[in-house]
Design a protein around this motif. Sequence first.
Motif, PDB file in Angstrom:
ATOM      1  N   UNK A   1      -5.963 -10.510  -3.211  1.00  0.00           N
ATOM      2  CA  UNK A   1      -6.524 -11.274  -4.323  1.00  0.00           C
ATOM      3  C   UNK A   1      -6.966 -12.653  -3.860  1.00  0.00           C
ATOM      4  N   UNK A   2      -6.102 -13.351  -3.159  1.00  0.00           N
ATOM      5  CA  UNK A   2      -6.415 -14.699  -2.669  1.00  0.00           C
ATOM      6  C   UNK A   2      -7.602 -14.671  -1.713  1.00  0.00           C
ATOM      7  N   UNK A   3      -7.683 -13.603  -0.910  1.00  0.00           N
ATOM      8  CA  UNK A   3      -8.762 -13.488   0.074  1.00  0.00           C
ATOM      9  C   UNK A   3     -10.066 -12.963  -0.535  1.00  0.00           C
ATOM     10  N   UNK A   4     -10.024 -12.635  -1.840  1.00  0.00           N
ATOM     11  CA  UNK A   4     -11.219 -12.133  -2.502  1.00  0.00           C
ATOM     12  C   UNK A   4     -11.591 -10.714  -2.108  1.00  0.00           C
ATOM     13  N   UNK A   5     -10.634  -9.950  -1.672  1.00  0.00           N
ATOM     14  CA  UNK A   5     -10.855  -8.553  -1.269  1.00  0.00           C
ATOM     15  C   UNK A   5     -10.564  -7.658  -2.464  1.00  0.00           C
ATOM     16  N   UNK A   6     -11.510  -7.574  -3.400  1.00  0.00           N
ATOM     17  CA  UNK A   6     -11.285  -6.902  -4.684  1.00  0.00           C
ATOM     18  C   UNK A   6     -10.984  -5.412  -4.546  1.00  0.00           C
ATOM     19  N   UNK A   7     -11.731  -4.712  -3.707  1.00  0.00           N
ATOM     20  CA  UNK A   7     -11.498  -3.269  -3.511  1.00  0.00           C
ATOM     21  C   UNK A   7     -10.097  -3.050  -2.937  1.00  0.00           C
ATOM     22  N   UNK A   8      -9.740  -3.831  -1.931  1.00  0.00           N
ATOM     23  CA  UNK A   8      -8.407  -3.725  -1.336  1.00  0.00           C
ATOM     24  C   UNK A   8      -7.337  -4.033  -2.388  1.00  0.00           C
ATOM     25  N   UNK A   9      -7.570  -5.061  -3.187  1.00  0.00           N
ATOM     26  CA  UNK A   9      -6.623  -5.426  -4.241  1.00  0.00           C
ATOM     27  C   UNK A   9      -6.385  -4.266  -5.192  1.00  0.00           C
ATOM     28  N   UNK A  10      -7.465  -3.621  -5.629  1.00  0.00           N
ATOM     29  CA  UNK A  10      -7.339  -2.513  -6.581  1.00  0.00           C
ATOM     30  C   UNK A  10      -6.595  -1.330  -5.972  1.00  0.00           C
ATOM     31  N   UNK A  11      -6.925  -0.979  -4.740  1.00  0.00           N
ATOM     32  CA  UNK A  11      -6.263   0.145  -4.078  1.00  0.00           C
ATOM     33  C   UNK A  11      -4.784  -0.155  -3.817  1.00  0.00           C
ATOM     34  N   UNK A  12      -4.496  -1.358  -3.389  1.00  0.00           N
ATOM     35  CA  UNK A  12      -3.107  -1.746  -3.137  1.00  0.00           C
ATOM     36  C   UNK A  12      -2.296  -1.786  -4.429  1.00  0.00           C
ATOM     37  N   UNK A  13      -2.926  -2.157  -5.525  1.00  0.00           N
ATOM     38  CA  UNK A  13      -2.259  -2.130  -6.833  1.00  0.00           C
ATOM     39  C   UNK A  13      -1.905  -0.697  -7.209  1.00  0.00           C
ATOM     40  N   UNK A  14      -2.830   0.233  -6.979  1.00  0.00           N
ATOM     41  CA  UNK A  14      -2.556   1.645  -7.267  1.00  0.00           C
ATOM     42  C   UNK A  14      -1.349   2.135  -6.476  1.00  0.00           C
ATOM     43  N   UNK A  15      -1.320   1.811  -5.195  1.00  0.00           N
ATOM     44  CA  UNK A  15      -0.207   2.254  -4.348  1.00  0.00           C
ATOM     45  C   UNK A  15       1.090   1.585  -4.802  1.00  0.00           C
ATOM     46  N   UNK A  16       1.039   0.295  -5.072  1.00  0.00           N
ATOM     47  CA  UNK A  16       2.227  -0.423  -5.534  1.00  0.00           C
ATOM     48  C   UNK A  16       2.794   0.220  -6.800  1.00  0.00           C
ATOM     49  N   UNK A  17       1.929   0.554  -7.734  1.00  0.00           N
ATOM     50  CA  UNK A  17       2.380   1.207  -8.974  1.00  0.00           C
ATOM     51  C   UNK A  17       3.033   2.560  -8.681  1.00  0.00           C
ATOM     52  N   UNK A  18       2.491   3.304  -7.731  1.00  0.00           N
ATOM     53  CA  UNK A  18       3.079   4.592  -7.353  1.00  0.00           C
ATOM     54  C   UNK A  18       4.466   4.396  -6.735  1.00  0.00           C
ATOM     55  N   UNK A  19       4.606   3.386  -5.897  1.00  0.00           N
ATOM     56  CA  UNK A  19       5.902   3.125  -5.258  1.00  0.00           C
ATOM     57  C   UNK A  19       6.951   2.711  -6.297  1.00  0.00           C
ATOM     58  N   UNK A  20       6.545   1.894  -7.246  1.00  0.00           N
ATOM     59  CA  UNK A  20       7.471   1.493  -8.307  1.00  0.00           C
ATOM     60  C   UNK A  20       7.889   2.698  -9.138  1.00  0.00           C
ATOM     61  N   UNK A  21       6.946   3.597  -9.422  1.00  0.00           N
ATOM     62  CA  UNK A  21       7.255   4.805 -10.193  1.00  0.00           C
ATOM     63  C   UNK A  21       8.202   5.719  -9.412  1.00  0.00           C
ATOM     64  N   UNK A  22       7.981   5.850  -8.117  1.00  0.00           N
ATOM     65  CA  UNK A  22       8.860   6.672  -7.282  1.00  0.00           C
ATOM     66  C   UNK A  22      10.277   6.107  -7.290  1.00  0.00           C
ATOM     67  N   UNK A  23      10.391   4.806  -7.185  1.00  0.00           N
ATOM     68  CA  UNK A  23      11.703   4.169  -7.222  1.00  0.00           C
ATOM     69  C   UNK A  23      12.384   4.413  -8.568  1.00  0.00           C
ATOM     70  N   UNK A  24      11.627   4.315  -9.629  1.00  0.00           N
ATOM     71  CA  UNK A  24      12.167   4.545 -10.973  1.00  0.00           C
ATOM     72  C   UNK A  24      12.670   5.982 -11.122  1.00  0.00           C
ATOM     73  N   UNK A  25      11.931   6.936 -10.601  1.00  0.00           N
ATOM     74  CA  UNK A  25      12.354   8.345 -10.649  1.00  0.00           C
ATOM     75  C   UNK A  25      13.656   8.545  -9.887  1.00  0.00           C
ATOM     76  N   UNK A  26      13.762   7.910  -8.722  1.00  0.00           N
ATOM     77  CA  UNK A  26      14.991   8.017  -7.934  1.00  0.00           C
ATOM     78  C   UNK A  26      16.176   7.418  -8.687  1.00  0.00           C
ATOM     79  N   UNK A  27      15.956   6.275  -9.312  1.00  0.00           N
ATOM     80  CA  UNK A  27      17.027   5.653 -10.089  1.00  0.00           C
ATOM     81  C   UNK A  27      17.468   6.565 -11.221  1.00  0.00           C
ATOM     82  N   UNK A  28      16.509   7.117 -11.944  1.00  0.00           N
ATOM     83  CA  UNK A  28      16.833   8.015 -13.054  1.00  0.00           C
ATOM     84  C   UNK A  28      17.624   9.229 -12.564  1.00  0.00           C
TER      85      UNK A  28
END
Length: 159
Positions: free
Chosen positions: A122-149
């Motif tokens: 985001x700071x570097x203005x890499x919008x495509x990278x930001x969007x893709x990294x956000x998608x992956x981050x959301x997937x990792x958070x969801x995986x962690x949540x499933x493991x916790x459950x």
Amino acid sequence: MKTLADAFEHTLKDIYYAENAITKALPKVIKKVSHKQLKEGLKEHLEETKDQIKKLDEVFKSLGKKPSGEKCDAIEGLIKETDSVLEEAEGDEALHAAVIGCCQAIEHYEIARYGTLREWADVLGKNKAHDLLTEILDQEKAANSKLTHMAVSSVNEAA
């Protein structure tokens, strides 16, 4: 590393290496566990991880860089710890609880890395990278949540 862009590229290579190492390590874990829900969840996450590598390929491409990894000592240590658990655990219940703990340690590492990378993009203005990294981050958070459950709903008490 002299600039944020250098740190971004270095960390991107680090997580690329990590994701590839995870795809090599997960089949061994999947084979060892017998808990149906855990086994299925790990199989799903293996496929998701392969998809994340493709997204990371896109991130590199968006930066005009060739996808490549750089040895990640952190993931090597976390995988080594998981291998030790697979060898040392006695009884399926303890194994399943310990495997979830190891997987969550890996997820937490990934969440930290992807969160950092996303903000740097985001700071570097890499919008495509930001969007893709956000998608992956959301997937990792969801995986962690499933493991916790899974841990709190059945595995931990059985252990």
